[in-house]
Design a protein around this motif. Sequence first.
Motif, mmCIF file in Angstrom:
data_model
loop_
_atom_site.group_PDB
_atom_site.id
_atom_site.type_symbol
_atom_site.label_atom_id
_atom_site.label_comp_id
_atom_site.label_asym_id
_atom_site.label_seq_id
_atom_site.Cartn_x
_atom_site.Cartn_y
_atom_site.Cartn_z
ATOM 1 N N TRP A 10 -13.029 -28.730 15.704
ATOM 2 C CA TRP A 10 -11.861 -28.016 15.190
ATOM 3 C C TRP A 10 -11.274 -27.050 16.207
ATOM 4 C CZ3 TRP A 10 -8.309 -29.139 12.052
ATOM 5 C CH2 TRP A 10 -7.438 -28.173 11.568
ATOM 6 N N GLY A 11 -12.120 -26.344 16.929
ATOM 7 C CA GLY A 11 -11.630 -25.398 17.930
ATOM 8 C C GLY A 11 -10.748 -26.064 18.965
ATOM 9 N N GLN A 12 -11.093 -27.291 19.332
ATOM 10 C CA GLN A 12 -10.312 -28.033 20.322
ATOM 11 C C GLN A 12 -9.046 -28.634 19.714
ATOM 12 O OE1 GLN A 12 -13.473 -30.744 21.191
ATOM 13 N NE2 GLN A 12 -13.993 -29.720 23.115
ATOM 14 N N LEU A 13 -9.108 -28.984 18.443
ATOM 15 C CA LEU A 13 -7.995 -29.668 17.793
ATOM 16 C C LEU A 13 -6.941 -28.737 17.197
ATOM 17 C CD1 LEU A 13 -10.042 -32.422 15.935
ATOM 18 C CD2 LEU A 13 -8.535 -32.756 17.898
ATOM 19 N N LYS A 14 -7.305 -27.468 17.006
ATOM 20 C CA LYS A 14 -6.385 -26.526 16.355
ATOM 21 C C LYS A 14 -5.025 -26.454 17.035
ATOM 22 C CE LYS A 14 -8.230 -22.404 15.883
ATOM 23 N NZ LYS A 14 -8.757 -21.123 15.415
ATOM 24 N N GLY A 15 -5.019 -26.469 18.345
ATOM 25 C CA GLY A 15 -3.752 -26.393 19.079
ATOM 26 C C GLY A 15 -2.848 -27.578 18.778
ATOM 27 N N SER A 16 -3.429 -28.764 18.748
ATOM 28 C CA SER A 16 -2.646 -29.968 18.438
ATOM 29 C C SER A 16 -2.133 -29.937 17.011
ATOM 30 C CB SER A 16 -3.507 -31.219 18.623
ATOM 31 O OG SER A 16 -3.902 -31.354 19.956
ATOM 32 N N VAL A 17 -2.967 -29.436 16.107
ATOM 33 C CA VAL A 17 -2.565 -29.331 14.699
ATOM 34 C C VAL A 17 -1.417 -28.337 14.573
ATOM 35 C CG1 VAL A 17 -3.324 -28.590 12.404
ATOM 36 C CG2 VAL A 17 -4.820 -30.023 13.811
ATOM 37 N N LYS A 18 -1.513 -27.221 15.269
ATOM 38 C CA LYS A 18 -0.458 -26.194 15.237
ATOM 39 C C LYS A 18 0.852 -26.758 15.796
ATOM 40 C CE LYS A 18 1.063 -21.874 15.056
ATOM 41 N NZ LYS A 18 1.277 -21.133 13.847
ATOM 42 N N GLU A 19 0.745 -27.568 16.854
ATOM 43 C CA GLU A 19 1.933 -28.202 17.424
ATOM 44 C C GLU A 19 2.596 -29.142 16.420
ATOM 45 O OE1 GLU A 19 1.908 -30.597 21.134
ATOM 46 O OE2 GLU A 19 0.927 -28.825 21.965
ATOM 47 N N GLN A 20 1.777 -29.927 15.726
ATOM 48 C CA GLN A 20 2.282 -30.902 14.772
ATOM 49 C C GLN A 20 2.866 -30.238 13.532
ATOM 50 O OE1 GLN A 20 2.469 -34.203 15.165
ATOM 51 N NE2 GLN A 20 3.179 -34.667 13.105
ATOM 52 N N TRP A 21 2.163 -29.241 13.007
ATOM 53 C CA TRP A 21 2.557 -28.583 11.766
ATOM 54 C C TRP A 21 2.694 -27.078 12.015
ATOM 55 C CZ3 TRP A 21 -1.670 -32.250 10.985
ATOM 56 C CH2 TRP A 21 -1.204 -33.482 10.513
ATOM 57 N N GLY A 22 3.798 -26.711 12.630
ATOM 58 C CA GLY A 22 4.035 -25.337 13.054
ATOM 59 C C GLY A 22 4.172 -24.324 11.933
ATOM 60 N N LYS A 23 4.357 -24.784 10.704
ATOM 61 C CA LYS A 23 4.466 -23.845 9.583
ATOM 62 C C LYS A 23 3.110 -23.260 9.198
ATOM 63 C CE LYS A 23 8.570 -25.802 7.367
ATOM 64 N NZ LYS A 23 9.112 -26.350 6.105
ATOM 65 N N LEU A 24 2.032 -23.867 9.669
ATOM 66 C CA LEU A 24 0.698 -23.340 9.375
ATOM 67 C C LEU A 24 0.422 -22.159 10.301
ATOM 68 C CD1 LEU A 24 -1.346 -26.655 9.049
ATOM 69 C CD2 LEU A 24 -0.477 -25.225 7.203
ATOM 70 N N THR A 25 -0.063 -21.070 9.738
ATOM 71 C CA THR A 25 -0.354 -19.882 10.539
ATOM 72 C C THR A 25 -1.719 -20.026 11.201
ATOM 73 O OG1 THR A 25 -1.464 -18.701 8.751
ATOM 74 C CG2 THR A 25 0.952 -18.456 8.900
ATOM 75 N N ASP A 26 -1.954 -19.185 12.198
ATOM 76 C CA ASP A 26 -3.257 -19.174 12.862
ATOM 77 C C ASP A 26 -4.370 -18.825 11.878
ATOM 78 O OD1 ASP A 26 -2.178 -19.888 15.329
ATOM 79 O OD2 ASP A 26 -1.906 -17.805 15.960
ATOM 80 N N ASP A 27 -4.087 -17.894 10.979
ATOM 81 C CA ASP A 27 -5.081 -17.521 9.964
ATOM 82 C C ASP A 27 -5.406 -18.704 9.056
ATOM 83 O OD1 ASP A 27 -5.325 -14.947 10.925
ATOM 84 O OD2 ASP A 27 -3.982 -14.079 9.434
ATOM 85 N N GLU A 28 -4.386 -19.461 8.680
ATOM 86 C CA GLU A 28 -4.618 -20.632 7.829
ATOM 87 C C GLU A 28 -5.434 -21.684 8.564
ATOM 88 O OE1 GLU A 28 -0.792 -20.660 4.846
ATOM 89 O OE2 GLU A 28 -0.504 -21.389 6.892
ATOM 90 N N LEU A 29 -5.132 -21.883 9.844
ATOM 91 C CA LEU A 29 -5.894 -22.851 10.625
ATOM 92 C C LEU A 29 -7.351 -22.426 10.753
ATOM 93 C CD1 LEU A 29 -3.285 -23.675 13.394
ATOM 94 C CD2 LEU A 29 -4.025 -25.157 11.528
ATOM 95 N N THR A 30 -7.584 -21.140 10.902
ATOM 96 C CA THR A 30 -8.958 -20.635 10.956
ATOM 97 C C THR A 30 -9.642 -20.859 9.619
ATOM 98 O OG1 THR A 30 -8.358 -18.992 12.620
ATOM 99 C CG2 THR A 30 -10.366 -18.583 11.352
ATOM 100 N N GLU A 31 -8.938 -20.601 8.528
ATOM 101 C CA GLU A 31 -9.487 -20.788 7.178
ATOM 102 C C GLU A 31 -9.798 -22.270 6.908
ATOM 103 O OE1 GLU A 31 -7.771 -20.703 2.667
ATOM 104 O OE2 GLU A 31 -7.022 -19.174 4.039
ATOM 105 N N ILE A 32 -8.928 -23.160 7.369
ATOM 106 C CA ILE A 32 -9.112 -24.595 7.154
ATOM 107 C C ILE A 32 -10.391 -25.086 7.828
ATOM 108 C CG2 ILE A 32 -8.188 -26.876 7.760
ATOM 109 C CD1 ILE A 32 -5.348 -25.568 7.360
ATOM 110 N N ALA A 33 -10.621 -24.650 9.047
ATOM 111 C CA ALA A 33 -11.851 -24.937 9.804
ATOM 112 C C ALA A 33 -12.221 -26.425 9.783
ATOM 113 C CB ALA A 33 -12.996 -24.092 9.286
#
Length: 65
Positions: A10-33
């Motif tokens: 997840w730590g490696q993929l978070k950046g790609s996920v953020k790029e794809q779905w920019g409406k997700l916040t960093d906090d949400e991405l951390t929570e999703i884990a």
Amino acid sequence: MNWDIIEGKWGQLKGSVKEQWGKLTDDELTEIAGNRDKMAGKLQERYGWTKEEADEKLNEFFRDK
């Protein structure tokens, strides 16, 4: 890709996920884990998709990862 692997990377993929779905916040991405159900739920909330749409988008995105 298997979701156990996604959770582990997840730590490696978070950046790609953020790029794809920019409406997700960093906090949400951390929570999703890397949890598929949490990710689908957040995509539904942010983008107004049905569960089926969110699942389809996740499958498409992670198929190539």
